[in-house]
Design a protein around this motif. Structure first.
Motif, PDB file in Angstrom:
ATOM      1  N   ASP A 151      35.758  49.310  45.831  1.00 17.81           N
ATOM      2  CA  ASP A 151      35.187  50.421  46.593  1.00 17.81           C
ATOM      3  C   ASP A 151      36.088  50.844  47.741  1.00 17.81           C
ATOM      4  N   THR A 152      36.652  49.911  48.444  1.00 15.38           N
ATOM      5  CA  THR A 152      37.416  50.235  49.644  1.00 15.38           C
ATOM      6  C   THR A 152      38.920  50.121  49.456  1.00 15.38           C
ATOM      7  N   GLY A 153      39.357  49.405  48.422  1.00 13.77           N
ATOM      8  CA  GLY A 153      40.780  49.152  48.242  1.00 13.77           C
ATOM      9  C   GLY A 153      41.300  48.022  49.118  1.00 13.77           C
ATOM     10  N   GLU A 154      40.418  47.384  49.885  1.00 19.98           N
ATOM     11  CA  GLU A 154      40.845  46.312  50.783  1.00 19.98           C
ATOM     12  C   GLU A 154      41.373  45.123  49.991  1.00 19.98           C
ATOM     13  N   THR A 155      42.482  44.569  50.450  1.00 23.20           N
ATOM     14  CA  THR A 155      43.024  43.352  49.858  1.00 23.20           C
ATOM     15  C   THR A 155      42.228  42.159  50.384  1.00 23.20           C
ATOM     16  N   LEU A 156      41.619  41.418  49.478  1.00 22.44           N
ATOM     17  CA  LEU A 156      40.801  40.262  49.863  1.00 22.44           C
ATOM     18  C   LEU A 156      41.610  38.972  49.847  1.00 22.44           C
ATOM     19  N   TYR A 157      42.623  38.936  49.000  1.00 21.67           N
ATOM     20  CA  TYR A 157      43.533  37.784  48.939  1.00 21.67           C
ATOM     21  C   TYR A 157      44.803  38.248  48.251  1.00 21.67           C
ATOM     22  N   GLU A 158      45.939  37.725  48.687  1.00 20.46           N
ATOM     23  CA  GLU A 158      47.192  38.027  48.006  1.00 20.46           C
ATOM     24  C   GLU A 158      48.133  36.838  48.080  1.00 20.46           C
ATOM     25  N   LYS A 159      48.950  36.731  47.068  1.00 18.69           N
ATOM     26  CA  LYS A 159      50.003  35.724  47.018  1.00 18.69           C
ATOM     27  C   LYS A 159      51.242  36.389  46.451  1.00 18.69           C
ATOM     28  N   ASP A 160      52.247  36.584  47.284  1.00 22.66           N
ATOM     29  CA  ASP A 160      53.511  37.177  46.847  1.00 22.66           C
ATOM     30  C   ASP A 160      53.257  38.437  46.008  1.00 22.66           C
ATOM     31  N   ALA A 161      52.363  39.293  46.519  1.00 27.90           N
ATOM     32  CA  ALA A 161      51.902  40.430  45.722  1.00 27.90           C
ATOM     33  C   ALA A 161      52.874  41.592  45.707  1.00 27.90           C
ATOM     34  N   ASP A 162      53.946  41.541  46.503  1.00 29.66           N
ATOM     35  CA  ASP A 162      54.875  42.665  46.574  1.00 29.66           C
ATOM     36  C   ASP A 162      56.241  42.343  45.988  1.00 29.66           C
ATOM     37  N   THR A 163      56.338  41.236  45.282  1.00 29.68           N
ATOM     38  CA  THR A 163      57.575  40.899  44.573  1.00 29.68           C
ATOM     39  C   THR A 163      57.572  41.564  43.207  1.00 29.68           C
ATOM     40  N   MET A 164      58.662  42.207  42.861  1.00 31.49           N
ATOM     41  CA  MET A 164      58.777  42.856  41.553  1.00 31.49           C
ATOM     42  C   MET A 164      58.842  41.795  40.462  1.00 31.49           C
ATOM     43  N   ARG A 165      57.939  41.896  39.493  1.00 30.43           N
ATOM     44  CA  ARG A 165      57.904  40.951  38.381  1.00 30.43           C
ATOM     45  C   ARG A 165      57.714  41.713  37.074  1.00 30.43           C
ATOM     46  N   VAL A 166      57.985  41.024  35.983  1.00 34.18           N
ATOM     47  CA  VAL A 166      57.873  41.638  34.658  1.00 34.18           C
ATOM     48  C   VAL A 166      56.395  41.690  34.270  1.00 34.18           C
ATOM     49  N   PRO A 167      55.830  42.870  33.976  1.00 33.99           N
ATOM     50  CA  PRO A 167      54.404  42.972  33.684  1.00 33.99           C
ATOM     51  C   PRO A 167      54.042  42.753  32.227  1.00 33.99           C
ATOM     52  N   ALA A 168      55.051  42.773  31.337  1.00 42.90           N
ATOM     53  CA  ALA A 168      54.788  42.699  29.896  1.00 42.90           C
ATOM     54  C   ALA A 168      53.770  43.775  29.506  1.00 42.90           C
ATOM     55  N   SER A 169      52.780  43.437  28.703  1.00 44.23           N
ATOM     56  CA  SER A 169      51.878  44.460  28.160  1.00 44.23           C
ATOM     57  C   SER A 169      50.879  45.017  29.172  1.00 44.23           C
ATOM     58  N   MET A 170      50.869  44.530  30.416  1.00 43.85           N
ATOM     59  CA  MET A 170      50.102  45.245  31.433  1.00 43.85           C
ATOM     60  C   MET A 170      50.673  46.650  31.625  1.00 43.85           C
ATOM     61  N   THR A 171      51.901  46.854  31.158  1.00 47.28           N
ATOM     62  CA  THR A 171      52.503  48.192  31.131  1.00 47.28           C
ATOM     63  C   THR A 171      51.604  49.196  30.429  1.00 47.28           C
ATOM     64  N   LYS A 172      50.892  48.746  29.416  1.00 39.99           N
ATOM     65  CA  LYS A 172      50.076  49.646  28.600  1.00 39.99           C
ATOM     66  C   LYS A 172      48.964  50.322  29.402  1.00 39.99           C
ATOM     67  N   VAL A 173      48.638  49.786  30.564  1.00 39.11           N
ATOM     68  CA  VAL A 173      47.641  50.432  31.410  1.00 39.11           C
ATOM     69  C   VAL A 173      48.143  51.803  31.861  1.00 39.11           C
ATOM     70  N   MET A 174      49.404  51.892  32.246  1.00 40.29           N
ATOM     71  CA  MET A 174      49.952  53.185  32.635  1.00 40.29           C
ATOM     72  C   MET A 174      50.013  54.141  31.457  1.00 40.29           C
ATOM     73  N   THR A 175      50.387  53.633  30.286  1.00 41.52           N
ATOM     74  CA  THR A 175      50.408  54.485  29.098  1.00 41.52           C
ATOM     75  C   THR A 175      49.020  55.044  28.814  1.00 41.52           C
ATOM     76  N   ALA A 176      48.006  54.189  28.887  1.00 41.13           N
ATOM     77  CA  ALA A 176      46.640  54.644  28.644  1.00 41.13           C
ATOM     78  C   ALA A 176      46.182  55.615  29.725  1.00 41.13           C
ATOM     79  N   TYR A 177      46.616  55.400  30.961  1.00 37.21           N
ATOM     80  CA  TYR A 177      46.239  56.300  32.053  1.00 37.21           C
ATOM     81  C   TYR A 177      46.741  57.720  31.782  1.00 37.21           C
ATOM     82  N   ILE A 178      47.972  57.830  31.312  1.00 39.77           N
ATOM     83  CA  ILE A 178      48.531  59.152  31.023  1.00 39.77           C
ATOM     84  C   ILE A 178      47.820  59.783  29.828  1.00 39.77           C
ATOM     85  N   ILE A 179      47.436  58.983  28.853  1.00 35.31           N
ATOM     86  CA  ILE A 179      46.650  59.512  27.734  1.00 35.31           C
ATOM     87  C   ILE A 179      45.345  60.107  28.252  1.00 35.31           C
ATOM     88  N   PHE A 180      44.695  59.427  29.177  1.00 32.09           N
ATOM     89  CA  PHE A 180      43.452  59.946  29.737  1.00 32.09           C
ATOM     90  C   PHE A 180      43.695  61.198  30.571  1.00 32.09           C
TER      91      PHE A 180
END
Length: 490
Positions: free
Chosen positions: A47-76
């Motif tokens: 609802d608010t976008g508030e970060t409740l907990y994070e661990k090294d959340a801003d390091t660039m990492r390989v997302p593998a098939s989580m990439t497909k979320v962006m593909t599906a977003y553009i389809i929508f």
């Protein structure tokens, strides 16, 4: 705000006004932070976008098939624009058909028909449930002409959403990078803009060409790591990425989103996600000012008013959202919220006399003791000693509240919706407009009709199922929602 049409003898100072405003309630003890094995993790309040907990959340990492979320977003996005429908037939190129059988290079392999075509709905299910990489390529080619052109759109979309991402393909079977925080941003935006995505991500399996493929997100109901309220989102697994999972769950109207990246195995990514979701819901409960509002539909309005310092008249640690609100409670809530938000006109001091000075000498009062000024009488006969007396007196001093024909305020009587409309209309200068049109408009009392027309036109009251229920008692949750909407009018 309406200026006072009249002032009583009670002229309170601003210092007294400030002293009436209660401090925000103290937060409950915070839960212990989760122990997360994944290299990167984050959990946010949807609802608010508030970060409740994070661990090294801003390091660039390989997302593998989580990439497909962006593909599906553009389809929508294309569906929303009318460029696609769920029934649109998408031709399967020879390249897409070929790689759909190449398990080594393009997991997961769900064979697509050479020279055939599939609907957008079918391809979405294959993309989001068994995580079919070739189905992403088929959609990318159809939307943008080439996968490379589609990837350019993916990166432009990520930049627009405030993500940190460097997409190089539309499926994630090959290496590229983004951050856990960025994935959480994308999932939140996806659900906010296209909530129907959850119809896909909540499905536990998909059947295609006679084969049933299970959802790779095993937090869903009936699967190995079932989590209460889970209804999406997407896994990712290749050697360079380890095991990744973005997930979301909803309980009692509150949703949170978690992401883990670079876990060691399938079990860990699910147990880490469970720990994150548990912590997220516990944080929502701990952060709520009252024990009975964290997961109530009115939570946002109650928390806003509590943070502002409005008088909410709680009972210990409970707000009691479903109880009927009294005339005193609503008057105190509305008055104190507007005062704290700086939306009340200041109470003027005594008017200076404009009459010429008397020429006769004053009477000799030497030696007589000075008499204290008499205490002003309460404006209503039934509020002396009441917990809300000061709020009611101040509102009366500004001409914002009135009593009945017997000079009583009836502070502890339940407030009907039409009573509430009249009170709001007294406090707030609303334009002359008619927002009525409910099936039960005829039930509104004549004395409340104009206030009902103005307050509904302003969006302060919306009714339910086409009915306003004007003579029904309003709840404390409704009162908080109305006061919150009043504050938004400024």
């Amino acid at each position: 705000m309406k200026h006072a049409p009249r002032l009583t003898a009670l002229l309170l100072t601003l210092a007294l006004l400030a002293g009436l405003l209660p401090a925000a309630s103290a937060a409950a003890p915070q839960p212990a932070e989760p122990r997360i094995a994944a290299d990167s993790a984050i959990v946010i309040d949807y609802d608010t976008g508030e970060t409740l907990y994070e661990k090294d959340a801003d390091t660039m990492r390989v997302p593998a098939s989580m990439t497909k979320v962006m593909t599906a977003y553009i389809i929508f996005e294309e569906l929303e624009a009318g460029n696609l429908t769920l029934d649109t037939l998408v031709p399967i190129s020879d390249f897409a058909a070929q790689i759909s059988r190449n398990q080594a290079r393009y997991p997961t392999a769900v064979p697509l028909p050479y020279g055939g075509s599939l609907t957008v709905d079918t391809l979405l299910r294959l993309i989001l449930i068994p995580s079919a990489s070739a189905s992403c390529v088929a959609m990318a080619e159809y939307i943008s002409g080439t996968e490379a052109a589609f990837v350019q759109r993916m990166n432009a979309t990520a930049q627009r959403l405030g993500m940190t991402a460097q997409y190089q393909n539309c499926h994630g079977a090959h290496v590229h990078y983004l951050t856990a925080r960025s994935q959480a941003i994308l999932v939140r935006e996806f659900i906010r803009r296209f909530p129907q995505i959850l119809d896909y991500t909540s499905a536990t399996s998909a059947t295609f060409n006679g084969t049933t493929y299970p959802n790779t997100n095993q937090l869903l109901p009936g699967l190995a790591f079932e989590y209460e309220g889970a209804d999406g989102f997407k896994t990712g697994t290749i050697n360079a990425a380890g095991y990744c999972l973005s997930a979301t769950a909803k309980r009692d109207g509150r949703r949170i989103i978690s992401v883990v990246m670079h876990s060691d195995n399938n079990t860990t990514r699910h147990t880490d996600s469970t720990a994150l979701l548990d912590y997220g819901f516990a944080r929502l409960a701990a952060d709520a000012p009252y024990t009975d509002t964290a997961f109530h539909w009115s939570w946002q309005a109650v928390e806003e008013l509590d943070a502002l310092g409005a008088e909410l008249h709680p009972s210990g640690e409970q707000f009691r959202p479903e109880q009927a609100v009294t005339r005193a409670e609503f008057t105190a809530m509305l008055y104190s919220a507007l005062a704290a938000d700086g939306q009340l006109p200041p109470l003027p001091g005594p008017e200076e006399s404009t009459q010429p000075a008397e020429t006769a000498p004053p009477e000799d009062t030497a030696g007589e003791p000075e008499q204290p000024a008499p205490e002003p009488e309460p404006p209503f006969a039934d509020i002396d000693g009441h917990w809300a007396q000061a709020y009611i007196e101040e509102a009366a001093a500004l001409g914002l509240v009135e009593g009945d024909q017997y000079g009583r305020f009836n502070p502890d009587s339940a407030l009907t919706r039409q009573d509430m409309m009249v009170l709001v209309d007294n406090f707030v200068e609303l334009p002359e407009a008619n927002g009525l049109g409910f099936d039960d408009d005829g039930d509104i009392a004549l004395w409340a009709l104009e206030a009902a027309a103005r307050t509904t036109a302003a969006g302060l009251f919306g009714g339910s199922g086409g009915r306003l229920f004007p003579s029904a008692s309003a709840t404390r949750a409704e009162a908080a929602q109305v006061v919150s909407r009043v504050l938004e009018l400024a």
